[in-house]
Design a protein around this motif. Structure first.
Motif, PDB file in Angstrom:
ATOM      1  N   GLU A  76       0.612  -0.903  -0.046  1.00 20.04           N
ATOM      2  CA  GLU A  76      -0.062   0.105  -0.060  1.00 20.04           C
ATOM      3  C   GLU A  76       0.940   1.398  -0.008  1.00 20.04           C
ATOM      4  O   GLU A  76       2.114   1.368   0.439  1.00 20.04           O
ATOM      5  N   HIS A  78       2.306   4.608   1.508  1.00 18.10           N
ATOM      6  CA  HIS A  78       2.330   5.633   2.704  1.00 18.10           C
ATOM      7  C   HIS A  78       1.083   6.843   2.446  1.00 18.10           C
ATOM      8  O   HIS A  78       0.053   6.439   3.922  1.00 18.10           O
ATOM      9  N   GLU A  79       0.337   7.421   1.472  1.00 20.45           N
ATOM     10  CA  GLU A  79      -0.246   8.576   1.521  1.00 20.45           C
ATOM     11  C   GLU A  79      -1.096   8.514   0.192  1.00 20.45           C
ATOM     12  O   GLU A  79       0.037   8.575  -0.835  1.00 20.45           O
ATOM     13  N   GLU A  80      -2.020   8.354   0.465  1.00 23.18           N
ATOM     14  CA  GLU A  80      -2.533   9.034  -1.157  1.00 23.18           C
ATOM     15  C   GLU A  80      -3.954   9.396  -1.531  1.00 23.18           C
ATOM     16  O   GLU A  80      -4.293  10.517  -0.412  1.00 23.18           O
ATOM     17  N   ALA A  81      -3.839  10.598  -2.217  1.00 23.14           N
ATOM     18  CA  ALA A  81      -4.681  11.973  -2.194  1.00 23.14           C
ATOM     19  C   ALA A  81      -5.573  11.788  -3.270  1.00 23.14           C
ATOM     20  O   ALA A  81      -4.983  12.522  -4.613  1.00 23.14           O
ATOM     21  N   ILE A 181       0.316  16.630  -1.376  1.00 25.59           N
ATOM     22  CA  ILE A 181       1.347  16.318  -0.774  1.00 25.59           C
ATOM     23  C   ILE A 181       2.267  15.757  -1.964  1.00 25.59           C
ATOM     24  O   ILE A 181       1.956  16.311  -2.998  1.00 25.59           O
ATOM     25  N   GLY A 183       4.593  13.580  -4.176  1.00 23.21           N
ATOM     26  CA  GLY A 183       4.055  12.544  -4.845  1.00 23.21           C
ATOM     27  C   GLY A 183       4.449  11.801  -5.958  1.00 23.21           C
ATOM     28  O   GLY A 183       5.117  12.973  -6.289  1.00 23.21           O
ATOM     29  N   THR A 204      -5.097  12.318  -9.018  1.00 26.90           N
ATOM     30  CA  THR A 204      -4.155  11.584  -7.372  1.00 26.90           C
ATOM     31  C   THR A 204      -2.877  11.333  -7.525  1.00 26.90           C
ATOM     32  O   THR A 204      -2.285  11.083  -8.239  1.00 26.90           O
ATOM     33  N   THR A 206      -0.130  10.212  -5.564  1.00 29.35           N
ATOM     34  CA  THR A 206       0.702   9.318  -3.986  1.00 29.35           C
ATOM     35  C   THR A 206       1.609   9.204  -3.680  1.00 29.35           C
ATOM     36  O   THR A 206       2.556   9.297  -4.316  1.00 29.35           O
ATOM     37  N   ASP A 207       1.990   9.197  -2.189  1.00 28.82           N
ATOM     38  CA  ASP A 207       3.104   9.170  -1.600  1.00 28.82           C
ATOM     39  C   ASP A 207       3.885   7.711  -1.897  1.00 28.82           C
ATOM     40  O   ASP A 207       3.378   6.810  -1.288  1.00 28.82           O
ATOM     41  N   ARG A 264       2.309  -2.701  10.961  1.00 27.86           N
ATOM     42  CA  ARG A 264       2.576  -1.766  10.006  1.00 27.86           C
ATOM     43  C   ARG A 264       4.293  -2.229   9.579  1.00 27.86           C
ATOM     44  O   ARG A 264       5.573  -1.170  10.357  1.00 27.86           O
ATOM     45  N   GLU A 266       6.861  -1.192   6.729  1.00 25.72           N
ATOM     46  CA  GLU A 266       7.380   0.120   6.274  1.00 25.72           C
ATOM     47  C   GLU A 266       8.895  -0.289   5.212  1.00 25.72           C
ATOM     48  O   GLU A 266       9.587  -0.811   5.613  1.00 25.72           O
TER      49      GLU A 266
END
Length: 380
Positions: A76, A78-81, A181, A183, A204, A206-207, A264, A266
């Motif tokens: 997955e 780390h971050e997604e906006a 963010i 990404g 979109t 994505t980090d 989790r 990383e």
């Protein structure tokens, strides 16, 4: 009624002798047969006792023993906006494409904003006029020519108009769609010339640094898993490629429905080979022991909860009870019962018992005498 007297014939002595001889012969044959059967049984027992059982052996080894918990999880981000348009308008310019790296605040696209610019200009003109009116009213109020309430009311109107001006300027700034963010652009959902409305998705972001894998671990392993432990991520879709990871967080609660807690992991990947959505096998290393005595798992016999192995000593099998520790793959740590110099039986131990003669075959068998002699002659 008359009675007749019969005279029985006399017994033939030759017939009686033949019958007696046959009976004696039969009894003798049975006795001999029983004697031969007992002899054969005794010979069979001796042969079974002296039989040599072929076995395969393998020496023990000392090496680092790593205890690993293995699980599976999807990769997955780390971050997604999802970037949405805050105002409506026509898309005039697009500055990024899918796969481009972006920074927070970077302009991704620009809308026309013609109407908003006109509104801002009108508000600005009204604001400048009201500022002049307020200044003049304030001067008159200080001279006593107008009530002070008039100046105060003008001040309130001025503050409201300034807020309107700031709002119009903010609306105009929204025509520049910016990245929220850092990404990578993972999706572009608009095209130049499209007319979009407020809150419509546009990009979109994505980090990918780092990527994450959430492993659900059974609650019985709770004490073994901790933040900071190393993990290995194996992705079959990439030909079994391996990536190093670290446990960053452990869920403080256990899910009562599944009986698991979430760890989790990383996974930094500067090469961006890993992709979110890939399925991975995660191996978490929770304990290491240096110079651990290890034997193959196939050598162990388990009976009534007690583990044992057969070793070869002076050409005979000898059963040893052992205590085991960590396990990793096909090897198990031996804590007690073996010294380390033994050869343990890995194939053929099911039919053994202590004292059984064995013959070592396979890779662990000693070389033939002729080969040994040839080797010694060559060395000379």
């Amino acid at each position: 009624m008359s009675m007749t007297n019969r005279t029985l014939p006399a017994a033939d002595p030759r017939r009686n002798s033949a019958r007696w001889l046959a009976l004696v012969t039969l009894v003798g044959a049975l006795a001999v047969g029983c004697s031969n059967g007992k002899a054969k049984d005794k010979e069979g027992d001796e042969a079974a006792k002296n039989a040599t059982v072929p076995v395969e052996v393998q020496p023990l080894k000392r090496a680092e023993m790593v205890a690993v918990y293995s699980g599976t999880a999807p990769i997955e981000a780390h971050e997604e906006a999802t970037v949405v348009a805050k105002v409506g308008g026509e898309v005039r310019q697009i500055f990024v494409e899918e796969g481009d790296s972006v920074q927070a605040g970077q302009v991704l696209a620009r809308l026309d904003g013609d109407r908003l610019r006109l509104t801002l200009a009108q508000t600005d003109a009204n604001l400048r006029k009201l500022e002049r009116d307020y200044k003049r009213t304030l001067e008159l109020a200080e001279k006593g020519l107008v009530p002070k309430s008039t100046a105060e009311n003008t001040k309130y109107d001025l503050d409201a108009l300034r807020a309107g001006y700031d709002s119009a300027r903010l609306e105009l700034s929204y025509t520049e769609i910016r990245a929220p963010i850092n990404g990578v652009i993972s999706a572009r959902k608009i095209k130049v010339g499209n007319t979009i409305g407020p809150n419509e998705p546009t990009f979109t972001v994505t980090d990918l640094d780092p990527l994450l894998a959430f492993v659900h671990v059974p609650e019985k392993e709770f004490r073994k898993i901790a933040p900071g432990q190393n993990a290995e991520v194996v992705v079959d879709a990439l030909g079994g490629a391996r990536f190093a990871g670290t446990i960053s967080r452990i869920s403080p609660t256990v899910d009562p429905q599944t009986g698991t807690f979430r760890a989790r992991v990383e996974v930094p990947d500067a090469t961006r080979t890993l992709k979110p959505g890939m399925f991975a096998r995660v191996n978490i290393v929770y304990e290491r022991r240096q110079d651990a005595l290890q034997l193959p798992r196939t050598a162990i016999l388990d009976a009534d909860g007690q583990q044992s192995v057969f070793v070869v000593a002076s050409g005979k099998a000898e059963q040893r009870t052992i205590t085991t520790g960590l396990s990793n793959g096909g090897w198990i740590e031996v804590l007690d019962g073996l010294k380390g110099s033994e050869q343990v039986v890995t194939v053929g131990q099911a039919g053994l018992k202590t004292g059984t003669l064995v013959k070592i075959v396979g890779d662990g068998a000693p070389p033939p005498a002729a080969a040994v002699a040839a080797g010694q002659a060559k060395a000379k």
